[in-house]
Write a protein that holds these residues in place. Sequence first.
Motif, PDB file in Angstrom:
ATOM      1  N   PHE B 180      39.085  -1.578 -26.772  1.00 59.77           N
ATOM      2  CA  PHE B 180      38.196  -2.167 -27.852  1.00 59.77           C
ATOM      3  C   PHE B 180      38.835  -3.534 -28.394  1.00 59.77           C
ATOM      4  CE2 PHE B 180      35.726   1.842 -28.636  1.00 59.77           C
ATOM      5  CZ  PHE B 180      34.893   1.979 -27.759  1.00 59.77           C
ATOM      6  N   GLY B 181      40.212  -3.357 -28.644  1.00 59.49           N
ATOM      7  CA  GLY B 181      40.749  -4.595 -29.304  1.00 59.49           C
ATOM      8  C   GLY B 181      40.647  -5.894 -28.099  1.00 59.49           C
ATOM      9  N   ILE B 182      41.065  -5.476 -26.801  1.00 56.39           N
ATOM     10  CA  ILE B 182      40.918  -6.352 -25.893  1.00 56.39           C
ATOM     11  C   ILE B 182      39.611  -6.991 -25.841  1.00 56.39           C
ATOM     12  CG2 ILE B 182      41.018  -6.632 -22.880  1.00 56.39           C
ATOM     13  CD1 ILE B 182      43.715  -6.378 -24.288  1.00 56.39           C
ATOM     14  N   GLN B 183      38.621  -6.134 -25.860  1.00 56.02           N
ATOM     15  CA  GLN B 183      37.306  -6.717 -25.767  1.00 56.02           C
ATOM     16  C   GLN B 183      36.912  -7.494 -26.739  1.00 56.02           C
ATOM     17  OE1 GLN B 183      34.726  -3.298 -24.943  1.00 56.02           O
ATOM     18  NE2 GLN B 183      36.000  -2.401 -23.353  1.00 56.02           N
ATOM     19  N   ALA B 184      37.446  -7.291 -28.129  1.00 57.82           N
ATOM     20  CA  ALA B 184      37.100  -7.893 -29.276  1.00 57.82           C
ATOM     21  C   ALA B 184      37.753  -9.380 -29.156  1.00 57.82           C
ATOM     22  CB  ALA B 184      37.732  -7.340 -30.497  1.00 57.82           C
ATOM     23  N   VAL B 185      39.063  -9.473 -28.854  1.00 61.93           N
ATOM     24  CA  VAL B 185      39.670 -10.931 -28.778  1.00 61.93           C
ATOM     25  C   VAL B 185      38.739 -11.701 -27.590  1.00 61.93           C
ATOM     26  CG1 VAL B 185      41.744 -10.226 -29.849  1.00 61.93           C
ATOM     27  CG2 VAL B 185      41.542 -10.011 -27.348  1.00 61.93           C
ATOM     28  N   CYS B 186      38.408 -10.883 -26.440  1.00 66.78           N
ATOM     29  CA  CYS B 186      37.918 -11.800 -25.390  1.00 66.78           C
ATOM     30  C   CYS B 186      36.547 -12.262 -26.079  1.00 66.78           C
ATOM     31  CB  CYS B 186      37.681 -10.900 -24.305  1.00 66.78           C
ATOM     32  SG  CYS B 186      38.988 -10.466 -23.376  1.00 66.78           S
ATOM     33  N   VAL B 187      35.902 -11.473 -26.681  1.00 69.66           N
ATOM     34  CA  VAL B 187      34.577 -12.201 -27.323  1.00 69.66           C
ATOM     35  C   VAL B 187      34.738 -13.377 -28.228  1.00 69.66           C
ATOM     36  CG1 VAL B 187      32.889 -11.588 -28.892  1.00 69.66           C
ATOM     37  CG2 VAL B 187      33.289 -10.061 -26.994  1.00 69.66           C
ATOM     38  N   ARG B 188      35.734 -13.357 -29.005  1.00 63.02           N
ATOM     39  CA  ARG B 188      36.073 -14.127 -30.066  1.00 63.02           C
ATOM     40  C   ARG B 188      36.827 -15.415 -29.225  1.00 63.02           C
ATOM     41  NH1 ARG B 188      41.919 -13.285 -32.382  1.00 63.02           N
ATOM     42  NH2 ARG B 188      42.276 -14.477 -30.484  1.00 63.02           N
ATOM     43  N   GLU B 189      37.249 -15.221 -27.893  1.00 64.58           N
ATOM     44  CA  GLU B 189      37.904 -16.211 -27.089  1.00 64.58           C
ATOM     45  C   GLU B 189      36.462 -16.973 -26.429  1.00 64.58           C
ATOM     46  OE1 GLU B 189      40.470 -17.944 -26.505  1.00 64.58           O
ATOM     47  OE2 GLU B 189      40.270 -18.961 -24.541  1.00 64.58           O
ATOM     48  N   LEU B 190      35.507 -16.288 -26.140  1.00 62.75           N
ATOM     49  CA  LEU B 190      34.306 -16.986 -25.483  1.00 62.75           C
ATOM     50  C   LEU B 190      33.759 -17.684 -26.648  1.00 62.75           C
ATOM     51  CD1 LEU B 190      32.769 -14.023 -23.557  1.00 62.75           C
ATOM     52  CD2 LEU B 190      33.842 -15.915 -22.752  1.00 62.75           C
ATOM     53  N   VAL B 191      33.525 -17.213 -28.064  1.00 58.20           N
ATOM     54  CA  VAL B 191      32.874 -17.953 -28.935  1.00 58.20           C
ATOM     55  C   VAL B 191      33.711 -19.087 -29.483  1.00 58.20           C
ATOM     56  CG1 VAL B 191      32.286 -17.845 -31.460  1.00 58.20           C
ATOM     57  CG2 VAL B 191      31.742 -15.808 -29.817  1.00 58.20           C
ATOM     58  N   ASP B 194      38.306 -21.862 -25.212  1.00 55.62           N
ATOM     59  CA  ASP B 194      37.896 -22.536 -24.124  1.00 55.62           C
ATOM     60  C   ASP B 194      36.635 -22.313 -23.660  1.00 55.62           C
ATOM     61  OD1 ASP B 194      40.780 -23.481 -24.211  1.00 55.62           O
ATOM     62  OD2 ASP B 194      41.413 -22.181 -22.586  1.00 55.62           O
ATOM     63  N   ASP B 195      36.073 -23.425 -22.982  1.00 54.28           N
ATOM     64  CA  ASP B 195      34.687 -23.265 -22.061  1.00 54.28           C
ATOM     65  C   ASP B 195      34.986 -22.438 -20.849  1.00 54.28           C
ATOM     66  OD1 ASP B 195      33.235 -24.520 -23.948  1.00 54.28           O
ATOM     67  OD2 ASP B 195      33.500 -26.537 -23.238  1.00 54.28           O
ATOM     68  N   TYR B 196      34.287 -21.545 -20.960  1.00 49.94           N
ATOM     69  CA  TYR B 196      34.306 -20.934 -19.561  1.00 49.94           C
ATOM     70  C   TYR B 196      33.308 -20.876 -18.722  1.00 49.94           C
ATOM     71  CZ  TYR B 196      38.617 -18.449 -21.341  1.00 49.94           C
ATOM     72  OH  TYR B 196      39.567 -18.125 -22.007  1.00 49.94           O
ATOM     73  N   ASP B 197      33.453 -21.133 -17.232  1.00 51.25           N
ATOM     74  CA  ASP B 197      32.251 -20.865 -16.355  1.00 51.25           C
ATOM     75  C   ASP B 197      31.883 -19.663 -16.311  1.00 51.25           C
ATOM     76  OD1 ASP B 197      32.515 -23.623 -15.933  1.00 51.25           O
ATOM     77  OD2 ASP B 197      34.008 -23.486 -14.267  1.00 51.25           O
ATOM     78  N   PRO B 198      30.403 -19.529 -16.128  1.00 55.81           N
ATOM     79  CA  PRO B 198      30.007 -18.199 -15.888  1.00 55.81           C
ATOM     80  C   PRO B 198      30.778 -17.496 -14.808  1.00 55.81           C
ATOM     81  CG  PRO B 198      28.368 -19.871 -16.070  1.00 55.81           C
ATOM     82  CD  PRO B 198      29.358 -20.456 -15.903  1.00 55.81           C
ATOM     83  N   GLY B 199      30.975 -16.337 -14.895  1.00 56.95           N
ATOM     84  CA  GLY B 199      31.647 -15.514 -13.829  1.00 56.95           C
ATOM     85  C   GLY B 199      32.628 -14.750 -14.535  1.00 56.95           C
ATOM     86  N   VAL B 200      33.439 -13.978 -13.608  1.00 59.60           N
ATOM     87  CA  VAL B 200      34.478 -13.029 -14.118  1.00 59.60           C
ATOM     88  C   VAL B 200      35.847 -13.696 -14.038  1.00 59.60           C
ATOM     89  CG1 VAL B 200      35.708 -10.891 -13.450  1.00 59.60           C
ATOM     90  CG2 VAL B 200      33.280 -11.049 -12.851  1.00 59.60           C
ATOM     91  N   HIS B 201      36.380 -13.628 -15.389  1.00 56.01           N
ATOM     92  CA  HIS B 201      37.606 -14.259 -15.695  1.00 56.01           C
ATOM     93  C   HIS B 201      38.747 -13.168 -15.987  1.00 56.01           C
ATOM     94  CE1 HIS B 201      36.052 -18.476 -15.866  1.00 56.01           C
ATOM     95  NE2 HIS B 201      34.867 -17.712 -16.299  1.00 56.01           N
ATOM     96  N   GLU B 202      40.078 -13.314 -15.597  1.00 58.43           N
ATOM     97  CA  GLU B 202      41.180 -12.743 -15.948  1.00 58.43           C
ATOM     98  C   GLU B 202      41.317 -12.718 -17.657  1.00 58.43           C
ATOM     99  OE1 GLU B 202      44.075 -11.146 -14.179  1.00 58.43           O
ATOM    100  OE2 GLU B 202      42.462 -10.951 -12.840  1.00 58.43           O
ATOM    101  N   VAL B 203      41.748 -11.738 -18.195  1.00 62.36           N
ATOM    102  CA  VAL B 203      42.133 -11.587 -19.692  1.00 62.36           C
ATOM    103  C   VAL B 203      42.964 -12.682 -19.724  1.00 62.36           C
ATOM    104  CG1 VAL B 203      42.957 -10.640 -21.714  1.00 62.36           C
ATOM    105  CG2 VAL B 203      41.159  -9.445 -20.134  1.00 62.36           C
ATOM    106  N   PRO B 204      42.976 -13.840 -20.665  1.00 62.65           N
ATOM    107  CA  PRO B 204      44.331 -14.726 -20.808  1.00 62.65           C
ATOM    108  C   PRO B 204      45.548 -13.847 -21.299  1.00 62.65           C
ATOM    109  CG  PRO B 204      42.139 -15.638 -21.565  1.00 62.65           C
ATOM    110  CD  PRO B 204      41.851 -14.342 -21.408  1.00 62.65           C
ATOM    111  N   ASP B 205      46.537 -14.555 -20.846  1.00 61.13           N
ATOM    112  CA  ASP B 205      47.840 -13.507 -20.920  1.00 61.13           C
ATOM    113  C   ASP B 205      48.006 -13.601 -22.596  1.00 61.13           C
ATOM    114  OD1 ASP B 205      50.208 -12.526 -19.956  1.00 61.13           O
ATOM    115  OD2 ASP B 205      51.271 -13.659 -21.153  1.00 61.13           O
ATOM    116  N   GLU B 206      47.927 -14.663 -23.295  1.00 57.87           N
ATOM    117  CA  GLU B 206      48.273 -14.544 -24.715  1.00 57.87           C
ATOM    118  C   GLU B 206      47.217 -13.671 -25.499  1.00 57.87           C
ATOM    119  OE1 GLU B 206      46.993 -17.060 -23.017  1.00 57.87           O
ATOM    120  OE2 GLU B 206      45.545 -18.416 -23.967  1.00 57.87           O
TER     121      GLU B 206
END
Lengths: 241, 241, 241, 241
Positions: B180-191, B194-206
């Motif tokens: 869940f932690g990974i999912q939470a920081v990923c949602v934060r990152e989306l908001v 960076d701007d992400y194109d629609p699609g599947v992205h790797e979880v950024p290393d940081e």
Amino acid sequence: MKRLFDNVHGTGEATLSNIAMTTNLSFAGKTVVVAGYGYCGRGVAKKAEGQNADVVVTEVEPRRALEAHMEGYEVCTMAEAAERGDVFVTTTGNRDIVTTEHVERMDDGVVLANAGHFNVEIDLDGLNDLAESRREVRDGVEEFRMPDGRRINVLADGRLVNLASPVAMGHPVEVMDQSFGIQAVCVRELVDGDDYDPGVHEVPDELDREVAEIKLAAEGVEIDELTDAQREYMNSWQHGT
Amino acid sequence: MKRLFDNVHGTGEATLSNIAMTTNLSFAGKTVVVAGYGYCGRGVAKKAEGQNADVVVTEVEPRRALEAHMEGYEVCTMAEAAERGDVFVTTTGNRDIVTTEHVERMDDGVVLANAGHFNVEIDLDGLNDLAESRREVRDGVEEFRMPDGRRINVLADGRLVNLASPVAMGHPVEVMDQSFGIQAVCVRELVDGDDYDPGVHEVPDELDREVAEIKLAAEGVEIDELTDAQREYMNSWQHGT
Amino acid sequence: MKRLFDNVHGTGEATLSNIAMTTNLSFAGKTVVVAGYGYCGRGVAKKAEGQNADVVVTEVEPRRALEAHMEGYEVCTMAEAAERGDVFVTTTGNRDIVTTEHVERMDDGVVLANAGHFNVEIDLDGLNDLAESRREVRDGVEEFRMPDGRRINVLADGRLVNLASPVAMGHPVEVMDQSFGIQAVCVRELVDGDDYDPGVHEVPDELDREVAEIKLAAEGVEIDELTDAQREYMNSWQHGT
Amino acid sequence: MKRLFDNVHGTGEATLSNIAMTTNLSFAGKTVVVAGYGYCGRGVAKKAEGQNADVVVTEVEPRRALEAHMEGYEVCTMAEAAERGDVFVTTTGNRDIVTTEHVERMDDGVVLANAGHFNVEIDLDGLNDLAESRREVRDGVEEFRMPDGRRINVLADGRLVNLASPVAMGHPVEVMDQSFGIQAVCVRELVDGDDYDPGVHEVPDELDREVAEIKLAAEGVEIDELTDAQREYMNSWQHGT
């Protein structure tokens, strides 16, 4: 036979499965404090290590403590272990193993379980006196809340967690068949064997051995037999240099 | 992060606890066949060994097979493993891992469980066709009786045993908080990020690293930080001999 | 004390280090056959498993065989083990453990070492008779070449590999200090203690315990002491349910 | 292939055997501090645990630190580890891992060894400045005596202990054959295979896999192959629930 299989493997595995299934906790990365390094304690320590826990052992008998130390477990007093543990399992058969003095040093969220004998290994009365409130947070898990907010979780009312937890099924069948096997051959011996005076007798060695042989056969394990030359050698001291 | 903790430790431990609590069997002395040596398979193999099982691994990928071999597990084909195993755990994510051809070679009383993905790892239709009768012998344990009298026990209808067994509680909380932690920081990152194109992205290393740091802090684990001299050294190749 | 530390840990580790340093072989992925599951055998088996070997045990005593089986080792006859092993370590204290009949079944390149007692555990005379030629291939490693081309390597002339290999240094100091400690307190007891009749006496329990206490202190390990209430409880059977 | 087998198993085992044979110390009951939890560090940690050491890990990368923690090792800073360790093994490939600040906290008699890369992991210059005197106490073991009387033992001048200790033989042959195998197939590829631009290229996956297949065959390990239905399933997502 009983001590080795029932206590080491039976109690060891059943204790951990019951803790896992009662709490839904994983052992990986947890510090598991095992109080007592007799047969039960060895089983719990070894199986917990096998689930990637960091195991700390407390003991009062110096040779057992040294054995645990030489196995690579950290060995210390319960006062010190209390500050480090996430899960505490008492296996001593004695009383007052985890006392209020130890609880005062424990972290928020620790789990206390007993795999020893009676419900006196963890001082529940003392814990109750310390606690501001208590409530059942999961089936079989009682949370004692300390005035400073720390939560101390006790499994199965401090009774044998492998027998008294809500999901407990008692010992695995592989263990019980050996225990019952010993009892069966002992009854046969009383009926057909030597005359015994009333009283408590040791299980005769050849009966214990017989059960082991039957169990090996049931498991499909074949072993070597001593040759005559080997028997003779064992009774002499003359060959080799 | 997810693969390491969720699959190795989470699935590994939960699979074994669920098998233990569904069957009331002990792993000590059992031959446990683990099909697949990916993250899940490694977890199951290691934890089963840690419960004193003799572990046999099957794999189709030669490097993974070699890794399992170098870890000290016996590695062989499923046809051979079928003759040796007491408990079979599939973890491949593929289909037809345990087929009727394998079942024909198995001993009476074996246990089949799936910890991989879908309910196609064990060929249940084939098993049903082979069987003379089937019945539920314990909650969550179905026994298929072969014409020759052998009994093949299947757990949780061949579905993920750590999720579908009657006592299953899903993954331990320690594992879910990382997922869940990974999912939470990923949602934060989306908001916020960076701007992400629609699609599947790797979880950024940081972000992955950030969750690890939070988890370590939550576990009370302190680690060292690189000094400036060490950072510089890592980027050069000039010191030492 | 002596059996536990000297034999399990001392012999176990020293045997494996000596085999490693004499042959420059790695244990990872090797099948190591341990003949005998007494204290020495347990040490060798456990440490070999800890180096990621696949360990096979042979035993003649059914209870020990069952213990090894329950630990998760494969247990079988030497005739069967001979076909599977890469490294064979005898620890029985008996003779004719590895015979020509076994050698006939072994693979090319196997290594035979003795960690038991005398040089009669491996039948070197028989091996010599079988062999077409023999030569020293490394310091401390003798290769017996069979007529069919297979090479059987014997370490340290079949003598105790942990004492007789070219790099051997005898037991680690941590082990010897316990052995010498026992001897020292026993001499003190003979001078200052009870009167003993001429003959062989068991080491008095309190002396054995005293050495364990000294060793724990030397290792910096502190343990708990029984409270009066606990001593009393141990001698009664009335508390708890 | 190289990283897994060479570093984990090869370096891991060779490091420990060399430390054992240089110092004649036993690992059972020792606290072994492993600095760095990359491939080498994992190997050393796992094998040391397998020799019944209590293993403490230090790391700067949080995910690796978390992995070590989840494996059940104690993870902490080197400053804290310095106070607990008996044997220190650096495996980081970086510099200044054991500094004078750490040495000041260490116990009398500790052993420092490097299995990482160059001789800069342990700050030998700093240690020399701290020391009142230094002398070789065993072949390959230098003792630095501190003004307060503590003795700090450094193996192999802080160079790679598995290569530079007096008894060192380099990596085991089982490890080297895989490394050489990779090199051999890469040379073949350069001659017979695709055209490569001058520069550093990754080892093509199919070559790495080919060496694994050859090694498995050499070890006598047979594995399953994917069926057509399984290959198709892997490329689809439609079966099972």
